[in-house]
Design a protein around this motif. Structure first.
Motif, PDB file in Angstrom:
ATOM      1  N   LEU A 149       6.165   5.277   8.230  1.00 15.15           N
ATOM      2  CA  LEU A 149       4.702   5.365   8.203  1.00 15.15           C
ATOM      3  C   LEU A 149       4.728   3.306   7.804  1.00 15.15           C
ATOM      4  CD1 LEU A 149       3.626   7.420   5.238  1.00 15.15           C
ATOM      5  CD2 LEU A 149       3.443   7.558   7.214  1.00 15.15           C
ATOM      6  N   GLY A 150       3.860   2.898   9.109  1.00  7.74           N
ATOM      7  CA  GLY A 150       4.358   1.500   9.427  1.00  7.74           C
ATOM      8  C   GLY A 150       3.201   0.501   9.083  1.00  7.74           C
ATOM      9  N   ARG A 151       3.665  -0.590   9.035  1.00  8.34           N
ATOM     10  CA  ARG A 151       3.147  -1.569   8.714  1.00  8.34           C
ATOM     11  C   ARG A 151       2.768  -2.750   9.664  1.00  8.34           C
ATOM     12  NH1 ARG A 151       2.398  -2.009   3.293  1.00  8.34           N
ATOM     13  NH2 ARG A 151       3.300  -0.726   1.464  1.00  8.34           N
ATOM     14  N   PRO A 152       1.497  -2.601  10.692  1.00 10.05           N
ATOM     15  CA  PRO A 152       1.084  -3.587  11.551  1.00 10.05           C
ATOM     16  C   PRO A 152       1.471  -4.299  11.631  1.00 10.05           C
ATOM     17  CG  PRO A 152       0.223  -1.011  11.307  1.00 10.05           C
ATOM     18  CD  PRO A 152       0.762  -1.038  10.444  1.00 10.05           C
ATOM     19  N   SER A 156      -2.648   1.022   1.805  1.00  8.96           N
ATOM     20  CA  SER A 156      -1.835   0.097   2.155  1.00  8.96           C
ATOM     21  C   SER A 156      -0.680  -0.718   0.508  1.00  8.96           C
ATOM     22  CB  SER A 156      -2.251  -0.873   2.540  1.00  8.96           C
ATOM     23  OG  SER A 156      -1.196  -2.769   3.199  1.00  8.96           O
ATOM     24  N   GLN A 157      -1.281   0.557  -0.609  1.00  9.06           N
ATOM     25  CA  GLN A 157      -0.452  -0.034  -1.499  1.00  9.06           C
ATOM     26  C   GLN A 157      -0.304  -1.383  -1.964  1.00  9.06           C
ATOM     27  OE1 GLN A 157       3.015   2.555  -0.813  1.00  9.06           O
ATOM     28  NE2 GLN A 157       3.096   3.675  -3.011  1.00  9.06           N
ATOM     29  N   ALA A 158      -1.936  -2.486  -1.432  1.00 10.63           N
ATOM     30  CA  ALA A 158      -1.740  -3.808  -1.412  1.00 10.63           C
ATOM     31  C   ALA A 158      -2.458  -4.105  -2.995  1.00 10.63           C
ATOM     32  CB  ALA A 158      -3.053  -4.179  -0.448  1.00 10.63           C
ATOM     33  N   GLU A 159      -2.999  -3.291  -3.611  1.00  7.32           N
ATOM     34  CA  GLU A 159      -3.561  -3.604  -4.847  1.00  7.32           C
ATOM     35  C   GLU A 159      -3.271  -5.557  -5.690  1.00  7.32           C
ATOM     36  OE1 GLU A 159      -3.123   0.922  -4.556  1.00  7.32           O
ATOM     37  OE2 GLU A 159      -1.674  -0.495  -4.862  1.00  7.32           O
ATOM     38  N   GLU A 160      -1.748  -5.300  -5.869  1.00  6.28           N
ATOM     39  CA  GLU A 160      -0.922  -6.400  -6.579  1.00  6.28           C
ATOM     40  C   GLU A 160      -1.556  -7.603  -5.485  1.00  6.28           C
ATOM     41  OE1 GLU A 160      -0.298  -6.797  -9.632  1.00  6.28           O
ATOM     42  OE2 GLU A 160      -0.884  -4.851  -9.727  1.00  6.28           O
ATOM     43  N   THR A 161      -1.181  -8.018  -4.526  1.00  4.93           N
ATOM     44  CA  THR A 161      -0.532  -8.503  -3.659  1.00  4.93           C
ATOM     45  C   THR A 161      -2.559  -9.027  -3.259  1.00  4.93           C
ATOM     46  OG1 THR A 161      -0.019  -7.994  -1.962  1.00  4.93           O
ATOM     47  CG2 THR A 161      -0.553  -9.074  -1.166  1.00  4.93           C
ATOM     48  N   ARG A 184      -1.146  -5.458   3.174  1.00  2.00           N
ATOM     49  CA  ARG A 184      -0.451  -5.833   2.101  1.00  2.00           C
ATOM     50  C   ARG A 184      -0.212  -7.592   2.589  1.00  2.00           C
ATOM     51  NH1 ARG A 184       5.036  -3.368   0.811  1.00  2.00           N
ATOM     52  NH2 ARG A 184       5.115  -4.336   2.447  1.00  2.00           N
ATOM     53  N   ASP A 185       0.862  -6.972   4.240  1.00  2.00           N
ATOM     54  CA  ASP A 185       1.176  -7.884   4.501  1.00  2.00           C
ATOM     55  C   ASP A 185      -0.024  -9.018   5.043  1.00  2.00           C
ATOM     56  OD1 ASP A 185       3.500  -6.593   4.454  1.00  2.00           O
ATOM     57  OD2 ASP A 185       4.196  -5.872   6.003  1.00  2.00           O
ATOM     58  N   THR A 186      -1.010  -8.388   5.687  1.00  2.00           N
ATOM     59  CA  THR A 186      -2.001  -9.627   5.895  1.00  2.00           C
ATOM     60  C   THR A 186      -2.471 -10.585   4.819  1.00  2.00           C
ATOM     61  OG1 THR A 186      -2.542  -8.177   7.826  1.00  2.00           O
ATOM     62  CG2 THR A 186      -3.947 -10.088   7.643  1.00  2.00           C
ATOM     63  N   LEU A 187      -2.733 -10.367   3.030  1.00  2.00           N
ATOM     64  CA  LEU A 187      -2.798 -10.621   2.741  1.00  2.00           C
ATOM     65  C   LEU A 187      -1.822 -12.267   1.998  1.00  2.00           C
ATOM     66  CD1 LEU A 187      -5.504  -7.791   0.537  1.00  2.00           C
ATOM     67  CD2 LEU A 187      -6.332  -9.934   1.572  1.00  2.00           C
ATOM     68  N   THR A 188      -0.842 -11.679   2.454  1.00  2.00           N
ATOM     69  CA  THR A 188       0.330 -12.187   1.978  1.00  2.00           C
ATOM     70  C   THR A 188       0.586 -13.471   2.711  1.00  2.00           C
ATOM     71  OG1 THR A 188       1.393  -9.600   0.990  1.00  2.00           O
ATOM     72  CG2 THR A 188       3.172 -11.695   1.518  1.00  2.00           C
TER      73      THR A 188
END
Length: 644
Positions: free
Chosen positions: A222-225, A256-261, A360-364
């Motif tokens: 399950l990728g992270r574009p 994305s499991q981006a809640e903490e981010t 997640r990765d975009t917010l980071t």
């Protein structure tokens, strides 16, 4: 060498198509961030004409020969089975799901509503409906659709428009390609949804020599574009120049499991957050930057900020009409949009800057690019003031200064469940007046604590969905909020929950009608016509006494423990009893449908009759025309200049 040992050492194995399908599914896994899990937790379904001797036999054989490889759960309604699978997959952030098998004909078509729900919400679920004979030697079959204009169409073709992938296995040789195609879509983070693979019943039972490699463990990543660097830099520049930015967080934040981010990003920048139905819990309600629900069922705080925003950052949202208040939520003349989304369709909505990438990765990455950017003290003060005002409004709704005599209000019921459940408990709902009331008033205390299906807003999802959520995490109590309308449409999965020993707490709210549509009908000048459960009178209208329906007795007849409540004290005690129980409980309460939740100061576009002899409809049409003036199409003029 024994015959069995020789068979096991060969490069092929003889199995029926159904047996091969189940063995293949049992060996599919997903992987994300290094963590692996089985893609299929099991199979839900009902056996009948078409699948009992094929997939049914294969599931029995798997249970006998390889216990635990593909557990089977007997459902009571095919649509309910799909809802259970969808709720499970959503609770698992789309890393796992169930397969659902049904008989030919009505058993299959009962799943179509569930398929539409899964695809609209972009939740993976595998549907395995039986089909007619591929050989056609016994046609026409019982339950077979005959058409004079085509011989190769069955009722299962109705799944095509509501499935993200559709196939029919008419020969054993077609099975590997069909199953691999199904897995591709089920594990696609952007384009997933219902996947339908039809199996003619004679083909299900047909034996074939399969290569053993088909049944080896296969792991789907399950990728992270990743965001395109140039667009990422432009997004950072837009954020740095914004004076009144707002984030609209959708379900993609969870997946994305981006809640903490997200929490870290808004604490760094001070940007406030409005939440869609699927996004509730992306930022917890007690956070300083969380303004709660946005849009037609939003809070006055989030809607006030959205109204004046000069930059909208959509994260994992598809901008439904409820989220945008039918494109009237954002009123700044120069408002711009940044869309962070893995789905190309959503990334270009509202003519926004498309960041086709993982949340997640975009917010980071954005956090590093915007540096020390922070909203002004004045804007931060406005955010805090609006949030405080809305919190007071909710407190007043939960605890009215002058409680009504007699029936409880739905606001009070929501408040009691919210305040007397545990923070990790999960709230499940889908249709009626409660989703809107919950969206604006429910205070989410855990990122997975709010589960409202509002992409399809499907009546009947609630109890079946609650079962799926509890199956996904047996350590969390699940409170299912269901009105009498939804309960009457699909309560049967209570029986399945009891069968499986799966505890859910169903809060059954009875207000003798369709409260949501009744209220909408009244606002549109239609006087709640056809929305109340009343006897027909001599006038020919449904305006008589309430129907003598006892839903509490009905729930008890299905095997559930039922607690009847009439007062707030009784309701709180019922919650306490349900929390300590180890089995399913239904808490029944009658409520007053005429006590509304606090106003969102927003709008939802539902057209009103342009001409009418009714004064109520004429007045509603004038109000509709006034609201239409605020509706707009968002075409960012700044982006147009950049292109030129």
């Amino acid at each position: 060498m024994s015959e069995r040992a020789e068979s096991e050492s060969s490069e092929t194995i003889k199995l029926t198509v159904a047996q091969a399908t189940i063995r293949f599914l049992a060996n599919q896994w997903t992987e994300r961030d290094g963590a692996q899990q089985r893609l299929f937790a099991g199979t839900l379904g009902i056996f009948g004409h078409g699948n009992v001797a094929g997939l049914g036999q294969a599931l029995l054989q798997a249970e006998t020969d390889e216990p635990g490889s593909m557990p089977y759960i007997l459902s009571r309604n095919e649509q309910g089975a799909v809802h259970t699978a969808v709720a499970f997959a959503r609770a698992k952030n789309r890393t796992q799901t169930y397969a659902v098998t049904t008989s030919i004909g009505p058993g299959a078509t009962n799943m179509i509503t569930g398929a539409a729900l899964a695809t609209i919400n972009r939740i993976p679920v595998l549907l395995l409906p039986a089909d007619g004979f591929a050989a056609r030697h016994a046609s026409p079959l019982l339950q077979e659709l005959e058409r004079p204009d085509a011989g190769d169409i069955s009722v299962n073709d109705a799944f095509r428009p509501v499935s993200r992938y559709f196939d029919r296995v008419s020969r054993p040789e077609q099975l590997p390609a069909a199953l691999l195609g199904a897995m591709r879509v089920l594990t696609d983070v952007a384009e997933t949804g219902a996947v339908t693979v039809c199996f003619p019943q004679d083909v299900q039972a047909e034996a074939y020599d399969w290569p053993r490699a088909l049944f080896t463990k296969r792991v789907w990543h399950l990728g992270r574009p990743q965001p395109e660097p140039g667009l990422l830099n432009r997004a950072a520049s837009m954020i740095s120049a914004a004076r009144r930015p707002v984030i609209i967080a959708g379900g993609g934040v969870h997946y994305s499991q981006a809640e903490e981010t997200l929490r870290s990003f808004v604490e760094q920048t001070g940007i406030p957050v409005g939440l869609s139905q699927a996004g509730k819990g992306a930022l917890l309600d007690d956070h300083a930057q969380c303004l709660g629900a946005v849009g037609s069922t939003g809070t006055t705080a989030a809607n006030a900020i959205a109204r004046d925003a000069d930059l909208v950052i959509g994260i994992g949202t598809r901008y439904s009409d409820f989220t945008t208040a039918s494109r009237s939520a954002f009123q700044d003349p120069g408002v711009r949009f940044i869309n962070i989304n893995v789905a190309g369709l959503d990334s270009i909505k509202e003519a926004g800057l498309p960041l086709l990438a993982d949340a997640r990765d975009t917010l980071t990455a954005l956090a590093g690019l915007v540096g020390d950017y922070h909203v002004t003290q004045e804007y931060a003060a406005t955010i805090g003031r609006l949030k405080t005002e809305w919190d007071r409004i909710v407190d007043d709704a939960y605890h009215p200064a002058t409680p009504t005599a007699g029936l409880l209000s739905q606001n009070e019921v929501i408040g009691m469940v919210n305040e007397h459940s545990d923070p990790r408990d999960v709230l499940v709902c889908a249709a009626g007046s409660m989703p809107g009331d919950l969206h604006k008033m429910w205070r989410t205390r855990d990122k997975g604590g709010y589960h409202v299906e509002y992409g399809y807003s499907c009546m009947g999802y609630e109890i079946a969905g609650g079962l799926g959520v509890r199956l996904a995490d047996p350590t969390r109590d699940v409170f299912v909020m269901v009105g009498d309308g939804s309960y009457l449409m699909l309560a049967s999965e209570l029986v399945t929950a009891i069968q499986e020993g799966v505890k859910i707490i169903a809060v059954l709210v009875q207000n003798h009608g369709f409260a949501s549509i009744g209220s909408l009908s009244e606002s549109l000048g239609s006087q709640r016509f056809g929305t109340r459960y009343r006897r027909r009178t001599g006038s020919g209208r449904l305006d008589g006494d309430f129907l003598p329906v006892d839903l509490a007795a009905n729930a008890a007849s299905l095997g559930a423990e039922v607690i009847r409540t009439n007062t707030a004290a009784e309701f709180v005690t019922a919650i306490e009893v349900a929390k300590t129980a180890d089995h399913s409980i239904v808490i029944h309460a009658e409520t007053d449908p005429f006590i509304d939740a606090p106003d969102s100061q927003s709008w939802w576009d539902v057209p009103v009759s342009q001409v009418s002899t009714l004064d109520s409809t004429q007045q509603a049409y004038q109000a509709y025309q006034d609201h239409k003036k605020a509706q707009r199409i968002y075409l960012d003029p700044h982006e147009a200049k950049d292109v030129n």
